[in-house]
Design a protein around this motif. Structure first.
Motif, PDB file in Angstrom:
ATOM      1  N   SER A  13       0.831  -1.205   0.000  1.00 30.81           N
ATOM      2  CA  SER A  13       0.000   0.000   0.000  1.00 30.81           C
ATOM      3  C   SER A  13       0.871   1.263   0.000  1.00 30.81           C
ATOM      4  O   SER A  13       0.637   2.203  -0.767  1.00 30.81           O
ATOM      5  CB  SER A  13      -0.911  -0.030   1.232  1.00 30.81           C
ATOM      6  OG  SER A  13      -1.643   1.145   1.308  1.00 30.81           O
ATOM      7  N   SER A 121     -12.840   8.772   4.183  1.00 29.44           N
ATOM      8  CA  SER A 121     -12.418   7.873   3.111  1.00 29.44           C
ATOM      9  C   SER A 121     -13.569   7.624   2.137  1.00 29.44           C
ATOM     10  O   SER A 121     -14.701   7.383   2.549  1.00 29.44           O
ATOM     11  CB  SER A 121     -11.964   6.538   3.707  1.00 29.44           C
ATOM     12  OG  SER A 121     -11.786   5.588   2.685  1.00 29.44           O
ATOM     13  N   PHE A 123     -13.331   5.131   0.140  1.00 33.86           N
ATOM     14  CA  PHE A 123     -13.201   3.707  -0.183  1.00 33.86           C
ATOM     15  C   PHE A 123     -13.361   2.816   1.048  1.00 33.86           C
ATOM     16  O   PHE A 123     -12.814   1.721   1.105  1.00 33.86           O
ATOM     17  CB  PHE A 123     -11.835   3.463  -0.844  1.00 33.86           C
ATOM     18  CG  PHE A 123     -11.603   4.316  -2.052  1.00 33.86           C
ATOM     19  CD1 PHE A 123     -12.178   3.993  -3.268  1.00 33.86           C
ATOM     20  CD2 PHE A 123     -10.840   5.472  -1.969  1.00 33.86           C
ATOM     21  CE1 PHE A 123     -11.985   4.790  -4.381  1.00 33.86           C
ATOM     22  CE2 PHE A 123     -10.638   6.278  -3.070  1.00 33.86           C
ATOM     23  CZ  PHE A 123     -11.213   5.940  -4.287  1.00 33.86           C
ATOM     24  N   LEU A 138      -8.775   0.127   3.281  1.00 31.62           N
ATOM     25  CA  LEU A 138      -8.232   1.206   2.459  1.00 31.62           C
ATOM     26  C   LEU A 138      -6.927   0.796   1.783  1.00 31.62           C
ATOM     27  O   LEU A 138      -6.669   1.174   0.636  1.00 31.62           O
ATOM     28  CB  LEU A 138      -8.028   2.460   3.333  1.00 31.62           C
ATOM     29  CG  LEU A 138      -7.686   3.741   2.594  1.00 31.62           C
ATOM     30  CD1 LEU A 138      -8.723   4.084   1.526  1.00 31.62           C
ATOM     31  CD2 LEU A 138      -7.569   4.903   3.572  1.00 31.62           C
ATOM     32  N   TRP A 141      -7.824  -1.276  -1.266  1.00 31.91           N
ATOM     33  CA  TRP A 141      -8.297  -0.414  -2.351  1.00 31.91           C
ATOM     34  C   TRP A 141      -7.130   0.358  -2.975  1.00 31.91           C
ATOM     35  O   TRP A 141      -7.084   0.548  -4.197  1.00 31.91           O
ATOM     36  CB  TRP A 141      -9.348   0.577  -1.832  1.00 31.91           C
ATOM     37  CG  TRP A 141     -10.729   0.007  -1.805  1.00 31.91           C
ATOM     38  CD1 TRP A 141     -11.476  -0.292  -0.705  1.00 31.91           C
ATOM     39  CD2 TRP A 141     -11.537  -0.338  -2.936  1.00 31.91           C
ATOM     40  NE1 TRP A 141     -12.697  -0.816  -1.084  1.00 31.91           N
ATOM     41  CE2 TRP A 141     -12.754  -0.851  -2.453  1.00 31.91           C
ATOM     42  CE3 TRP A 141     -11.343  -0.282  -4.318  1.00 31.91           C
ATOM     43  CZ2 TRP A 141     -13.779  -1.274  -3.287  1.00 31.91           C
ATOM     44  CZ3 TRP A 141     -12.370  -0.717  -5.160  1.00 31.91           C
ATOM     45  CH2 TRP A 141     -13.567  -1.205  -4.643  1.00 31.91           C
ATOM     46  N   THR A 142      -6.217   0.811  -2.133  1.00 35.01           N
ATOM     47  CA  THR A 142      -5.073   1.585  -2.651  1.00 35.01           C
ATOM     48  C   THR A 142      -4.256   0.735  -3.623  1.00 35.01           C
ATOM     49  O   THR A 142      -3.883   1.194  -4.714  1.00 35.01           O
ATOM     50  CB  THR A 142      -4.177   2.055  -1.479  1.00 35.01           C
ATOM     51  OG1 THR A 142      -4.964   2.851  -0.601  1.00 35.01           O
ATOM     52  CG2 THR A 142      -2.989   2.871  -1.966  1.00 35.01           C
ATOM     53  N   LEU A 144      -5.291  -1.969  -5.263  1.00 34.36           N
ATOM     54  CA  LEU A 144      -6.105  -2.317  -6.442  1.00 34.36           C
ATOM     55  C   LEU A 144      -6.202  -1.131  -7.411  1.00 34.36           C
ATOM     56  O   LEU A 144      -5.987  -1.278  -8.624  1.00 34.36           O
ATOM     57  CB  LEU A 144      -7.507  -2.748  -5.962  1.00 34.36           C
ATOM     58  CG  LEU A 144      -8.474  -3.174  -7.060  1.00 34.36           C
ATOM     59  CD1 LEU A 144      -7.976  -4.456  -7.726  1.00 34.36           C
ATOM     60  CD2 LEU A 144      -9.872  -3.411  -6.481  1.00 34.36           C
ATOM     61  N   ILE A 145      -6.516   0.030  -6.865  1.00 28.34           N
ATOM     62  CA  ILE A 145      -6.693   1.206  -7.723  1.00 28.34           C
ATOM     63  C   ILE A 145      -5.383   1.569  -8.413  1.00 28.34           C
ATOM     64  O   ILE A 145      -5.359   1.893  -9.611  1.00 28.34           O
ATOM     65  CB  ILE A 145      -7.242   2.404  -6.897  1.00 28.34           C
ATOM     66  CG1 ILE A 145      -8.686   2.121  -6.500  1.00 28.34           C
ATOM     67  CG2 ILE A 145      -7.139   3.711  -7.679  1.00 28.34           C
ATOM     68  CD1 ILE A 145      -9.239   3.082  -5.470  1.00 28.34           C
ATOM     69  N   LEU A 204      -6.172   8.750  -1.631  1.00 30.08           N
ATOM     70  CA  LEU A 204      -5.964   7.406  -1.081  1.00 30.08           C
ATOM     71  C   LEU A 204      -5.150   7.440   0.215  1.00 30.08           C
ATOM     72  O   LEU A 204      -5.433   6.705   1.159  1.00 30.08           O
ATOM     73  CB  LEU A 204      -5.245   6.516  -2.107  1.00 30.08           C
ATOM     74  CG  LEU A 204      -6.082   6.087  -3.312  1.00 30.08           C
ATOM     75  CD1 LEU A 204      -5.210   5.459  -4.385  1.00 30.08           C
ATOM     76  CD2 LEU A 204      -7.189   5.122  -2.900  1.00 30.08           C
TER      77      LEU A 204
END
Lengths: 289, 389
Positions: A13, A121, A123, A138, A141-142, A144-145, A204
């Motif tokens: 991350s 957030s 996300f 989070l 998501w960080t 993945l994004i 993020l």
């Protein structure tokens, strides 16, 4: 494993955020040959713009609008600072980017004050169980994004006409212009993209820490370590090196000592440069004008 | 005027200097303010990223409140602010030198102990008492044994640590505790005392997790708290907020007890992150206003006058204590004011009741401030702290 997996994910991350900021530096370098020391502060600006928008709209809409605003801010920096300095020595341009960084920090302090602030957030928050280990939502998501963004950028630069023209500009600006590549518009686009990437990093990273006007400055040095290893012209190289540094920083903090957390990225950088002085990516010999 | 004779020019300069010196030396030995005012020099951060708007507001309001009530025996409180501008000891000393050059009756500040220590040596000669708002150890030069011109309103490290360990042992009944702290001086010293006191209370310290105050990721420290009955979290607001966020994000729900450094950090956390957390503080009118009418009156007035501004009751009370010291000294500055401050007993201020002890600490009971759901409530009082364990 109780600690290893969470530390590993935290490393990915952290590395993902470094990679987003680093990719903006690479984009600007590709477009102009200049090193943008204000990229970390664009991340901070993105976090604060996002914070301002979340007061008026749902977080996801705020994310979208923040990216648009920072795209325009990046483009504006190109027009206001880089275009007038195009014929100046690179050192002059680099110093100008320091000026942008200080201006952003000062502007944010005047606008929002210097106290750290909390950001909601977009996300989600809390933890989710992955193979029995609770991991921060989070962070997932960080990662993945960032992966999606890098895949998108790869597709953009490899498979589209715009991407080919940007690469042509990066390889030889003069020849590209002679071939009719619209350098001015593409420069605006690449600076805008670097701003958008910083914005994404800000939205993020912001919710997982407290944002303050100095937030970006505190991570940009790690980012430069990643760019030094990955190469100023290699998007893939900086992505890989950013993740390596993020993971190394977390694991060394967890298993060696937390006293040197801020030193680990640079120690890793030095070690890698001793083994491979040209960095991870294949060096490109090119001169831009 | 044109002076032709160089010798005469020197005489004119000398006379001018003497005149200026005489004008500036109306009062010797501290307390150089006019007879109409009690001059307080406030050493606070007014510019840059450290700017303490809340401290400025609290100091200003304290002076306004005293003056609106007729002042101190008819004399108005006048606060002059001296911007420290940064964190280095030299900046603290420079600000103090500027303040002392104006010959105030008393000084307040700064909040960084290294900066306080940097100018303490100037106080005996100037004969100006200081209300010290930085946390200090009993062995620090800021302690009055080494310098009788200092009074401390903020925490003495050993008592703060004792309050925290008593909450862990007596309120939370914790048997296994993890102590986390940033590596700044104060947090490290509090950690040392907390660990010592927990051991004396037969509470097991499972781990001590430290991190640098500049850290931007505290996953490692957060994971170290896994399995603890309760966690002691010491440090600056921003990393403290970060650590709690990362504890909660990693599924760790243990109770957390903060030191007062968390005051600003609490604002950075969501109500759900703050579940099962509490803070110990000597002064917290935000939490005590439900029980204490003096705190209630202050909070109503402050939030009305400065909506959204940070409440720092120590600064407000520091001005009130100087006013009380001045009443005790019958309006005399210098050594008399010092004696007046040392004579304060049972003063009822916004931080509760306080008295100057033999070491010139203004001693308060510690308040346990419960932070569950992001709303501050009083969770108990820790009294009878001695710092001896």
């Amino acid at each position: 494993m109780d600690r290893f997996i969470p530390l590993l994910f935290a490393g990915f991350s952290t590395g993902a955020v470094y990679a987003l900021v680093a990719s903006g530096i690479v984009l600007v370098h590709k477009a102009s040959g200049a090193v943008n020391f204000a990229q970390g502060d664009l991340l901070t600006l993105g976090a604060f713009v996002y914070l301002a928008f979340t007061g008026a709209m749902p977080p996801m809409a705020a994310v979208g609008l923040t990216i648009v605003v920072l795209f325009l801010a990046g483009g504006a920096i190109e027009r206001i600072v880089f275009v007038p300095l195009r014929d100046q020595p690179r050192l002059t341009v680099a110093v100008a980017t320091f000026g942008i960084a200080l201006a952003i920090q000062a502007g944010l302090t005047v606008w929002q004050g210097s106290d750290p602030q909390s950001v909601p957030s977009a996300f989600g928050h809390g933890s989710v169980d992955v193979f029995g280990t609770p991991l921060p939502v989070l962070s997932l998501w960080t990662i993945l994004i960032t992966a999606i963004v890098f895949a998108g950028m790869y597709a953009l630069f490899q498979f589209t006409q715009i991407g080919r023209m940007v690469r042509a500009l990066a390889a030889d600006r003069e020849v590209a212009v002679l071939y009719g590549v619209p350098a001015s518009g593409l420069n605006f686009l690449t600076f805008g993209l670097s701003g958008a990437l910083a914005a994404l990093g800000g939205v993020l990273l912001g919710p997982s820490i407290a944002i303050s006007p100095m937030m970006g400055f505190s991570i940009v040095l790690f980012v430069f370590a990643a760019v030094t290893i990955g190469g100023f012209d290699s998007m893939g190289g900086v992505a890989a090196s950013a993740v390596v540094l993020g993971v190394a920083q977390q694991l060394l903090t967890g298993y060696v000592s937390s006293a040197y957390t801020n030193a680990y990225p640079f120690l890793v950088m030095l070690a890698l440069l001793l083994v491979r002085p040209t960095g991870l990516a294949r060096p490109i010999a090119a001169e831009r004008f | 005027m044109r002076v032709r004779n160089p010798g005469a020019r020197h005489v004119v300069a000398l006379v001018s200097l003497c005149g200026l010196a005489a004008a500036g030396c109306g009062h010797l030995g501290g307390g150089g303010g006019s007879d109409d005012t009690i001059d307080i020099g406030a050493l606070v951060y007014q510019t840059g990223p450290l700017a303490q708007k809340g401290a400025t507001n609290n100091l200003t309001m304290a002076a306004d409140d005293i003056n609106a009530a007729g002042g101190v025996d008819g004399r108005k409180i006048k606060i002059k602010f001296y911007d420290i501008g940064g964190l280095t000891p030299q900046q603290g000393r420079t600000a103090a030198q500027r303040a002392l050059a104006d010959k105030p009756d008393a000084l307040i500040g700064p909040s960084v102990s290294a900066q306080t220590n940097a100018f303490l040596g100037l106080l005996p000669k100037a004969e100006v008492p200081l209300i010290n708002v930085s946390a200090q150890r009993e062995s620090d030069p800021g302690q009055p044994q080494g310098n009788p011109w200092t009074f401390r309103i903020y925490h003495r490290v050993d008592r703060m640590a004792e309050a925290i360990s008593r909450v862990m042992a007596e309120q939370l009944k914790a048997k296994n505790v993890v102590v986390t702290h940033s590596t700044d001086d104060t947090s490290t010293h509090v950690k040392d005392d907390v660990v010592k006191d927990l051991k004396a209370k037969q509470v097991k310290v499972m781990k001590i997790a430290s991190y640098t105050p500049e850290a931007t990721d505290l996953t490692n420290a957060a994971l170290a708290t896994r399995g603890a009955d309760a966690v002691v979290a010491l440090g600056y607001p921003q990393p403290l907020g970060l650590m709690v966020k990362q504890m909660r994000a990693n599924g760790i729900k243990s109770p957390i007890v903060f030191d007062p450094g968390a005051e600003a950090g609490v604002k950075l956390l969501s109500p759900s992150d703050l579940t099962n957390t509490s803070m110990v503080a000597a002064c917290r009118p935000q939490a005590t206003q439900g029980q204490d009418p003096v705190a209630k009156k202050f909070m109503d007035a402050y939030t009305s006058k400065y909506p959204g501004s940070y409440v720092n009751g120590y600064y407000y009370e520091a001005v009130q204590l100087i006013a009380q010291g001045m009443r005790n000294s019958k309006g005399e500055g210098g050594a008399k004011l010092r004696e007046g401050l040392a004579a304060i007993k049972g003063f009822k201020g916004i931080c509760g009741e306080s008295s100057a002890d033999a070491d010139q600490n203004f001693i308060h009971d510690y308040k346990v401030v419960k932070l569950d759901g992001g709303k501050e409530t009083l969770g108990g009082i820790v009294s009878g702290l001695t710092g001896a364990y």
